[in-house]
Design an enzyme around this catalytic site. Structure first.
Site, PDB file in Angstrom:
ATOM      1  N   ASP A  72     -10.579  -3.779  -2.814  1.00 39.47           N
ATOM      2  CA  ASP A  72      -9.923  -2.062  -1.880  1.00 39.47           C
ATOM      3  C   ASP A  72     -10.170  -1.296  -2.944  1.00 39.47           C
ATOM      4  O   ASP A  72      -9.982  -0.963  -3.582  1.00 39.47           O
ATOM      5  CB  ASP A  72      -8.468  -1.992  -1.409  1.00 39.47           C
ATOM      6  CG  ASP A  72      -8.067  -1.032  -0.948  1.00 39.47           C
ATOM      7  OD1 ASP A  72      -8.647   0.365  -0.940  1.00 39.47           O
ATOM      8  OD2 ASP A  72      -7.471  -0.489  -0.095  1.00 39.47           O
ATOM      9  N   TYR A 117       0.198  -2.192  -3.307  1.00 36.98           N
ATOM     10  CA  TYR A 117       0.128  -0.368  -2.146  1.00 36.98           C
ATOM     11  C   TYR A 117       1.762  -1.308  -1.074  1.00 36.98           C
ATOM     12  O   TYR A 117       1.079  -2.652  -0.637  1.00 36.98           O
ATOM     13  CB  TYR A 117      -0.805  -0.467  -1.326  1.00 36.98           C
ATOM     14  CG  TYR A 117      -1.151   0.089   0.123  1.00 36.98           C
ATOM     15  CD1 TYR A 117      -0.429   0.937   0.233  1.00 36.98           C
ATOM     16  CD2 TYR A 117      -2.412  -0.732   1.426  1.00 36.98           C
ATOM     17  CE1 TYR A 117      -0.613   1.873   1.626  1.00 36.98           C
ATOM     18  CE2 TYR A 117      -1.867   0.330   2.223  1.00 36.98           C
ATOM     19  CZ  TYR A 117      -1.306   1.025   2.261  1.00 36.98           C
ATOM     20  OH  TYR A 117      -1.082   1.937   3.958  1.00 36.98           O
ATOM     21  N   ILE A 129     -10.523   2.252  -2.039  1.00 41.49           N
ATOM     22  CA  ILE A 129     -10.287   3.406  -1.407  1.00 41.49           C
ATOM     23  C   ILE A 129     -10.058   5.095  -1.986  1.00 41.49           C
ATOM     24  O   ILE A 129     -10.400   5.821  -1.527  1.00 41.49           O
ATOM     25  CB  ILE A 129      -9.694   3.449   0.016  1.00 41.49           C
ATOM     26  CG1 ILE A 129      -8.238   3.068  -1.048  1.00 41.49           C
ATOM     27  CG2 ILE A 129     -10.110   2.285   0.811  1.00 41.49           C
ATOM     28  CD1 ILE A 129      -7.107   3.037   0.246  1.00 41.49           C
ATOM     29  N   LYS A 136      -9.068   8.571   2.287  1.00 37.56           N
ATOM     30  CA  LYS A 136      -8.561   9.306   0.387  1.00 37.56           C
ATOM     31  C   LYS A 136      -9.849   9.822   0.139  1.00 37.56           C
ATOM     32  O   LYS A 136      -9.458  10.854  -1.112  1.00 37.56           O
ATOM     33  CB  LYS A 136      -8.642   7.824  -0.545  1.00 37.56           C
ATOM     34  CG  LYS A 136      -7.442   6.996   0.366  1.00 37.56           C
ATOM     35  CD  LYS A 136      -5.930   8.521   1.007  1.00 37.56           C
ATOM     36  CE  LYS A 136      -5.410   6.942   1.479  1.00 37.56           C
ATOM     37  NZ  LYS A 136      -4.018   7.675   2.050  1.00 37.56           N
TER      38      LYS A 136
END
Lengths: 545, 492
Positions: B237, B152, B239, B275
């Site tokens: 992570d 990311y 998400i 998200k």
């Protein structure tokens, strides 16, 4: 829950105690450097510097050690007491147990569960794990366990230690009942979910900036206008202060902070930023008013030690004392900042909570738009105090420095305000009739509570500094402490909490250099509570007298 | 004192350096979009935003729920009685109901194979804030984290900017389907050690951003084994967990460590509702650490990004409505699957393939055949053509630190069906036009020489040669002058 969990950070007899500690602790490099230096400082710089210098040295020493950790020839490491948590000397204990969140870089053993040696975490965590809890947090926990309620729990602990204003919540509630449906759900038919759920500008919706700018002008009650495009919104004043600290200073730089000060500065200004705080002591003899001479002395001492001072942070009206800075003081502050070429951060979160007749002057009024010095002035504001909405998390940075604004805007993505809350506040603050009524009523109620509370204390012979703004009464109980020291102060605080069942903030939390001062938040009470609080304080004082 | 001239010197390094990483093409793409945003009627030739990982496919469900539960937003006649408690609530432990709702939701997203403890839920200002908080807790300035690439683009900012950390990329290869291998981890770790960099942990995104793939059990077990052997941290992570729309299912790290002999103090999860629920505007990020010290520290830090109590209250009611949540998750993955299919098959029809994926709000498009040469420069050149001529804001692989040029991240869930068709049509035109020009090459050397060059290598596959004539003029829009929002929209 006893005071033993809290080791004093400041002592009336520092030399004796600290030298003794250094001798008894068996030394090591760090202590041998710190102790003599402390003596040196004691002579000129006073108590506060006496504890800051060793802290800074301690920090740099550890930093140095860490840097050289991989060097096999480094002898310092093995002999360094800070790296060895099992045999702390009394004075090293004092250093590491500052109740504040120290950014120490040492790495203690953290988890018993770990099979393969210590888990390296960051120094920020170790500060918390090792540090004793401050009275502030102990008090909060007691409130949580046993909160006072007139009917349900009449023997519970009464909260006087928070910055909370419950006096005018009913006004906000009435407004919401009438208008909020529309504010958040549209007109009840068409809900604009896109304007709420999707990504919004992290530094706040422009509509809210406009509304907040208007509110700030109304609060100040003068023809000062705030330009919405100079505003950056954050999730509360806490991140606003931290963001400014990140923008204005590098790790190891320093800010001057007049004391007694807001207890949260240790966290907001320096915890994650690694910035140092240099306390500038104000004294009861001057009603704790800020003097430029004191600033100058602190500045020069910091300079001599090689610390780069990047700015001065004031609270106006001040927290905890409630002083309002005069126009002349503000001008001389600006002169001082110009002369030293440093920033001024003016924390004005209580601007709308002034009561009484003193004139409040915002820093925004002092700086002219064409003034070359406008770039060094930054104002912090928020809606938590002045609008009774700490839960909504709205903080404001107002700056005329484009570079600071640009950086702050980028940094707000770590602490942005929830969009539905912004929508709600846009409607509320745009209702100028409501805002006007609210500000007036809130000031009247604050004034009434404050006067009653002060009168109650005076009946018991407790004097306080006359406050012009904020939620607090800053009271002198130095005549009531068992020994004129921080230990005595914390002892009284402990009795107030455990016998009197009132949670207050001891002056040491606000880094006041004179022991025996206490901060009482009056805005959190109802008028009915005042006699109850007074009875309880009386109960505590009796045996001491 | 000449303040203005020295002004920048008076600011901190953080305020003046560019470790925020926002001077990359990823963010330039936003600017191109901002200055000329597509609108079906007002600006039909504008740039279509395909760089924003936003999930707008189920807003109707959320909107309906909010209208049906007006008391949840505490701002109505029905809910205002709760107001007094909520307005002044500033405890950094967050509302109990909210924590419970989030814990339950996380459990459900993970297939109810793990129970998350509400008391370990720490809130933060979005996943951005959550990632930074974890870094602040785990490492000191100068330390480093291993991050499998491509990763990311915002990590450069979230993990490094204020914390002073460094990122050590772990290169993953397309030949491996970008899997994270133990060998690659070891190599990066040893390289860092040799350069005297103190590696404090590994951070992974699962499901991966930008790849849109989920990690399989073996990869995760080997990851856990790796960090456990090295005694460093693992931050997951997660998400995009609930955006998994087809098999294989998403597996949370919490499930993996249940039946593994490892030190749980090293495991930390970052979560968010931005998200999975499509709520980036609500700014809800979560740190879930199995390490008590980290949890306490993160909780103290949450003061720097508390979620508005009004929003907590609203979400508590929503997440505790199990029927709604179940329905939402089902419907959301159905719609994501459909949208993903429309896009990827549409691209396949013009010969553009993408990495097989089953999660996320994006896919990883393979444009390697269209590159003039296999370099980052060529990738960026192609990207500029896509932004400026094709008018699509997709994100080049180099901004995700991908070690191989020619990959692009394409977001697909932030637009309506109409826009999808326009976007696909633009890509088709672009590709076919390229072939047309190539055909013309032998006849004349035109001013479009560069494009010919650019696409000469592109279409070796024969099925691309059945072309139709397209007018290039159609693609180059006149400079639009429609008014745009005065705000520069913020984004991920």
């Amino acid at each position: 829950m006893t005071q033993t969990r809290y080791y004093p950070t400041r002592s009336p007899e520092p030399e004796k105690e600290k030298t003794g500690g250094g001798g008894g602790g068996g030394g090591g490099t760090a202590m041998r450097v710190i102790v003599p230096l402390q003596g040196v400082v004691q002579g000129r710089g006073g108590l506060v510097l006496g504890s800051i210098i060793p802290c800074a040295l301690f920090y740099f020493l550890q930093f140095y050690l860490k840097r050289n950790r991989d060097d096999p020839d480094d002898q310092n490491e093995s002999s360094s007491p800070p790296q060895n948590p099992t045999t702390p000397s009394p004075s090293s204990e004092q250093l590491t147990e500052l109740p504040a969140l120290t950014r120490s870089l040492s790495r203690p053993l953290l988890s018993p569960r770990n099979p393969s040696g210590p888990i390296p975490i960051s120094g920020r965590v170790s500060g918390i794990v090792k540090g004793a809890e401050s009275p502030y947090y102990i008090g909060l926990r007691r409130i949580k366990e046993d909160p006072y309620d007139e009917l349900d729990n009449p023997n519970g602990v009464i909260q006087l230690g928070l910055a909370e204003n419950k006096l005018s919540l009913d006004l906000v509630k009435d407004w919401l009942a009438e208008h909020a449906n529309e504010a958040i759900l549209g007109n009840g038919k068409e809900l604009s979910i896109c304007g709420i759920a999707t990504y919004q500008p992290f530094d706040g919706l422009m509509e809210l900036k406009v509304a907040v700018a208007g509110f700030m002008s109304q609060v100040i009650e003068k023809a000062v206008t705030f330009n919405p495009s100079q505003i950056v919104l954050t999730a509360g004043a806490t991140p606003a202060i931290e963001i400014l600290s990140f923008c204005l200073a590098d790790t190891g730089n320093a800010f001057l902070v007049p004391t007694p000060c807001y207890p949260g500065f240790d966290r907001d200004l320096k915890w994650r930023t690694g910035v140092e705080i240099i306390h500038v002591p104000c004294r009861s003899a001057d009603n704790f008013n800020l003097s430029i001479t004191a600033l100058d002395i602190s500045f020069n001492q910091a300079k001599k030690r090689g610390l780069k001072v990047r700015g001065i942070i004031i609270s106006n009206p001040s927290n905890p004392v409630g002083n309002i800075l005069s126009r002349e003081t503000l001008y001389s502050l600006l002169d001082f900042a110009r002369e030293k070429n440093i920033h001024i951060v003016s924390n004005e979160i209580f601007a709308g909570s002034t009561h009484g007749n003193e004139e409040f002057v915002s820093m925004a009024e002092i700086i002219e738009p064409e003034d070359i010095d406008r770039k060094r002035v930054h104002i912090v504001y928020g809606l938590s105090e002045d609008l009774c909405l700490p839960g909504f998390r709205v903080g404001v940075i107002y700056s005329l420095n484009e570079d600071v604004l640009a950086a702050a805007k980028k940094l707000t993505r770590f602490s942005a305000i929830s969009a539905p809350t912004q929508r709600l506040l846009i409607s509320m603050l745009s209702d100028s009739r409501f805002v006007q009524t609210f500000i007036r009523a809130n000031r009247e109620r604050l004034q009434r509570m404050y006067v009653q509370f002060v009168a109650g204390l005076e009946k018991m012979g407790i004097k306080s500094i006359r406050s012009g703004g904020g939620f607090y009464c800053w009271a002198d109980m130095s005549g009531l402490i068992s020994s004129y020291s921080e230990r005595g102060e914390v002892e009284l605080w402990d009795r107030l909490l455990n016998i009197g069942k009132v949670n207050v903030t001891p002056g040491s939390c606000c880094h006041c250099i004179e022991p025996g001062w206490f901060r009482f938040c009056v805005a959190i009470l109802t008028e009915k509570d005042i006699p109850v609080v007074m009875d309880r304080i009386q109960k505590v004082l009796k045996p001491a007298n | 004192m000449e303040f203005t001239r020295n002004n920048r010197q008076l600011l901190s390094k953080i305020a003046t350096n560019d470790r925020h990483g926002e001077n990359s093409p990823y963010f330039d793409g936003w600017k191109a979009y901002d200055s000329n945003p597509y609108h079906p009627t007002h600006n039909p030739h504008g740039v279509i935003q395909m760089g924003l990982a936003e999930n707008q496919l189920c807003f109707d469900l959320i909107g309906k729920w909010i209208l049906e539960n007006p008391d949840a937003s505490i701002c109505t006649a029905e809910g205002v009685d709760k107001f007094k408690d909520i307005a002044i609530f500033q405890d950094y432990h967050a509302l109990k109901d909210f924590r419970e709702g989030v814990a339950k939701f996380m459990g459900r997203v993970g297939g109810n194979r793990v129970v998350f403890d509400p008391n370990r839920i720490v809130t933060s200002g979005g996943a951005t804030g959550a990632n930074e908080t974890v870094m602040f807790c785990l490492a000191d300035p100068g330390d480093a984290f291993l991050v499998p690439s491509p990763y990311y683009a915002g990590f450069a900012r979230d993990l490094r900017w204020r914390t002073g950390l460094d990122i050590v990329p772990v290169d993953c290869k397309s030949s491996d389907n970008f899997r994270i291998t133990r060998a690659a981890l070891e190599e990066a770790y040893e390289k860092a050690q040799r350069s005297n960099i103190n590696v404090k942990g590994v951070i992974i995104a699962n499901p991966s951003n930008p790849l849109g793939t989920v990690l399989d059990k073996e990869t995760m077990r080997s990851l856990v084994g790796f960090i456990n052997d090295k005694n460093i941290h693992l931050v997951c992570d997660e998400i995009y967990a609930a955006t998994t729309f087809s098999s294989p299912r998403f597996i949370s790290i919490a499930e993996i460590i249940q039946d593994m002999d490892c030190n749980c103090d090293l495991i930390h999860i970052v979560y968010s509702l931005s998200k999975d629920m499509g709520f980036p505007g609500f700014r809800v990020g979560i740190v879930y650490s199995f390490n008590d010290d980290v949890m306490h520290c993160a909780r103290k830090m949450s003061s720097f990004g508390l979620v508005s109590s009004q929003t907590q209250f609203l979400l508590a009611a929503m997440l505790n409505d199990e029927e709604f949540v179940g329905n939402f998750l089902r419907e959301s993955s159905k719609r994501l699957a459909k949208r993903h299919r429309v896009f990827t098959t549409g691209l396949e029809r013009v010969g553009i393939s993408s990495l097989k994926s089953n999660a996320g709000l994006f896919f990883w498009m393979d444009m390697r055949p269209l590159l003039k040469e296999q370099t980052v420069e060529a990738e960026l050149e192609l990207w500029r053509v896509i932004i400026n001529k094709v008018k699509l804001n997709v994100s080049p692989g180099s901004s995700f630190q991908c070690s191989e040029p020619g990959w692009f991240r394409v977001c697909f869930a932030n637009m309506d069906d109409e826009t999808v068709h326009v976007a696909l049509e633009r890509i088709r035109e672009f590709v076919l036009q390229g072939k047309e020009e190539e055909k013309d090459v032998s006849l004349s050397h035109t001013s479009k020489h560069w494009r010919k060059q650019n696409l000469r290598l592109s279409f070796s596959s024969s099925r691309l040669y059945d072309e139709s004539l397209m007018s290039p003029a159609h693609m180059i829009s006149p400079h639009s002058s429609i008014p745009r929002s005065p705000l520069v929209r913020a984004r991920t």
